[in-house]
Enzyme design. Sequence first.
Site, short mmCIF file in Angstrom:
data_model
loop_
_atom_site.label_atom_id
_atom_site.label_comp_id
_atom_site.label_asym_id
_atom_site.label_seq_id
_atom_site.Cartn_x
_atom_site.Cartn_y
_atom_site.Cartn_z
N GLY A 12 20.54 49.43 45.59
CA GLY A 12 21.68 50.00 44.87
C GLY A 12 22.58 50.80 45.78
O GLY A 12 23.13 51.83 45.39
N ARG A 15 27.30 51.51 46.26
CA ARG A 15 28.13 52.68 45.92
C ARG A 15 27.22 53.84 45.50
O ARG A 15 26.00 53.69 45.45
CB ARG A 15 29.14 52.33 44.83
CG ARG A 15 28.51 51.92 43.52
CD ARG A 15 29.59 51.49 42.52
NE ARG A 15 29.01 50.92 41.32
CZ ARG A 15 28.75 51.61 40.21
NH1 ARG A 15 28.97 52.90 40.17
NH2 ARG A 15 28.24 51.00 39.15
N SER A 141 14.68 61.23 38.33
CA SER A 141 15.76 62.06 37.79
C SER A 141 15.18 63.27 37.06
O SER A 141 14.13 63.17 36.42
CB SER A 141 16.61 61.26 36.80
OG SER A 141 17.53 62.13 36.17
N TYR A 154 15.83 55.46 29.74
CA TYR A 154 16.05 55.99 31.10
C TYR A 154 14.99 57.04 31.45
O TYR A 154 14.38 57.01 32.52
CB TYR A 154 17.46 56.58 31.15
CG TYR A 154 17.90 57.12 32.50
CD1 TYR A 154 18.34 56.28 33.51
CD2 TYR A 154 17.93 58.50 32.75
CE1 TYR A 154 18.77 56.77 34.73
CE2 TYR A 154 18.37 59.01 33.97
CZ TYR A 154 18.79 58.14 34.95
OH TYR A 154 19.22 58.64 36.16
N ALA A 157 11.61 55.46 32.07
CA ALA A 157 11.56 54.77 33.36
C ALA A 157 11.44 55.78 34.50
O ALA A 157 10.66 55.58 35.44
CB ALA A 157 12.82 53.92 33.54
N LYS A 158 12.21 56.87 34.43
CA LYS A 158 12.21 57.85 35.52
C LYS A 158 10.88 58.61 35.58
O LYS A 158 10.43 58.99 36.66
CB LYS A 158 13.39 58.80 35.37
CG LYS A 158 14.75 58.13 35.59
CD LYS A 158 14.86 57.52 36.98
CE LYS A 158 16.24 57.01 37.32
NZ LYS A 158 16.29 56.33 38.64
N ILE A 193 24.69 64.76 40.10
CA ILE A 193 25.33 64.32 41.35
C ILE A 193 26.62 63.58 40.97
O ILE A 193 26.62 62.75 40.06
CB ILE A 193 24.40 63.36 42.15
CG1 ILE A 193 22.98 63.93 42.28
CG2 ILE A 193 25.03 63.03 43.51
CD1 ILE A 193 22.82 65.18 43.10
P1 NAP Z 1 25.67 54.31 40.22
O1 NAP Z 1 26.87 55.02 40.75
O2 NAP Z 1 25.75 53.64 38.89
O3 NAP Z 1 25.19 53.25 41.34
C1 NAP Z 1 24.07 52.44 41.11
C2 NAP Z 1 24.10 51.28 42.09
O4 NAP Z 1 22.96 50.42 41.80
C3 NAP Z 1 25.35 50.41 41.92
O5 NAP Z 1 25.80 50.00 43.19
C4 NAP Z 1 24.83 49.22 41.11
O6 NAP Z 1 25.58 48.03 41.27
C5 NAP Z 1 23.43 49.07 41.68
N1 NAP Z 1 22.56 48.30 40.80
C6 NAP Z 1 22.51 48.35 39.43
N2 NAP Z 1 21.61 47.48 38.98
C7 NAP Z 1 21.07 46.84 40.06
C8 NAP Z 1 20.09 45.83 40.20
N3 NAP Z 1 19.49 45.26 39.15
N4 NAP Z 1 19.78 45.41 41.46
C9 NAP Z 1 20.41 45.95 42.54
N5 NAP Z 1 21.35 46.91 42.44
C10 NAP Z 1 21.68 47.37 41.22
O7 NAP Z 1 24.44 55.31 40.12
P2 NAP Z 1 24.15 56.66 40.95
O8 NAP Z 1 24.68 57.80 40.19
O9 NAP Z 1 24.52 56.47 42.36
O10 NAP Z 1 22.57 56.72 40.80
C11 NAP Z 1 21.69 56.20 41.80
C12 NAP Z 1 20.26 56.53 41.40
O11 NAP Z 1 20.12 57.95 41.25
C13 NAP Z 1 19.84 55.91 40.06
O12 NAP Z 1 18.49 55.53 40.14
C14 NAP Z 1 20.03 57.06 39.10
O13 NAP Z 1 19.23 56.91 37.96
C15 NAP Z 1 19.61 58.23 39.96
N6 NAP Z 1 20.13 59.54 39.52
C16 NAP Z 1 21.47 59.78 39.49
C17 NAP Z 1 21.91 61.04 39.11
C18 NAP Z 1 23.38 61.41 39.11
O14 NAP Z 1 23.68 62.56 38.75
N7 NAP Z 1 24.29 60.54 39.51
C19 NAP Z 1 21.01 62.01 38.73
C20 NAP Z 1 19.66 61.72 38.75
C21 NAP Z 1 19.23 60.47 39.17
P3 NAP Z 1 26.96 47.84 40.41
O15 NAP Z 1 28.04 48.44 41.23
O16 NAP Z 1 27.12 46.36 40.25
O17 NAP Z 1 26.77 48.51 39.10
#
Ligand code: NAP
Length: 254
Positions: A12, A15, A141, A154, A157-158, A193
Amino acid sequence: MDLSGRVAIVTGSGRGIGRGIAMVLASHGADVVISDINPDTAGKTSEEIRSLGRKSIAAAGDVSKKADVERLVSEALDAFGKVDILVNNAGITRDYLIEKMPEEAWDSVLNVNLKSFYLTIQAVMPVMVKSKFGRVINISSKACWVGNMGQANYNSAKAGALSLTMTAAREFGRYVVKEGCDMTCNAIMPGFIDTEMTQAVPEKVRQIMLSQIPLNRPGTPEDVGNVVLFLASRYGSYVNGAIIPVDGGFWMAM
Ligand code: NAP
């Protein structure tokens, strides 16, 4: 914390947080496989890494599918001959109250946020044992400890990712003891984040969350990347099965 000569897969990483992690690892010397379901963003991040002078390939695929994960690891091995660092970061949300949650929303979130972690660990473990070095970092998370409404899929899973981390940490320990490997598995719990995932949060909720963070700002993908860097480096070799919040102190509001 020099990662020169190390090869990382970050799922992932087209981005968001994954991209930030990949850039931090690359700027400290690692060659990085950019794994993402979106070939365009994967290609773009990979190009940025090459512009830092590191080697990188983009591997497009769905990490919740075993065949795609096997292809990902085989592409990494073809390009670099080994995998030292695996960061399980790919994640999605499909929010519904439990009463209204379609089965598809449960399955897809569990598959991407948890099943993919098991599939990638299973695929890289023999590779890491062979080279006697491995670092697995799973992105969980803070949400899983507080039971956010509308996120039963969610949160489950986490929470599962934390449990998987502890089991993998014990199973890696067997190879450390029997074969002298340097292998660990740890989890990071990001708080709030700034990424596209959290830009969907309504402004009112965002302000409430920020007011609960002692550092009073959202984290950046690089804030998470810096902790991944430590865990991936040789300095992280005695940290195993740990769950590390990266959240500006947000966890204290639980
Ligand atoms: P995001 O901006 O939605 O980015 C997720 C990335 O994963 C995207 O590039 C997406 O591709 C890709 N992806 C989705 N499904 C996939 C699959 N089946 N196989 C391969 N790649 C896939 O999310 P984020 O905020 O960066 O979050 C990243 C991680 O941190 C996640 O596990 C999230 O649960 C965790 N997290 C985030 C936060 C936060 O505050 N942002 C907080 C706690 C935990 P597309 O561009 O095609 O969608």
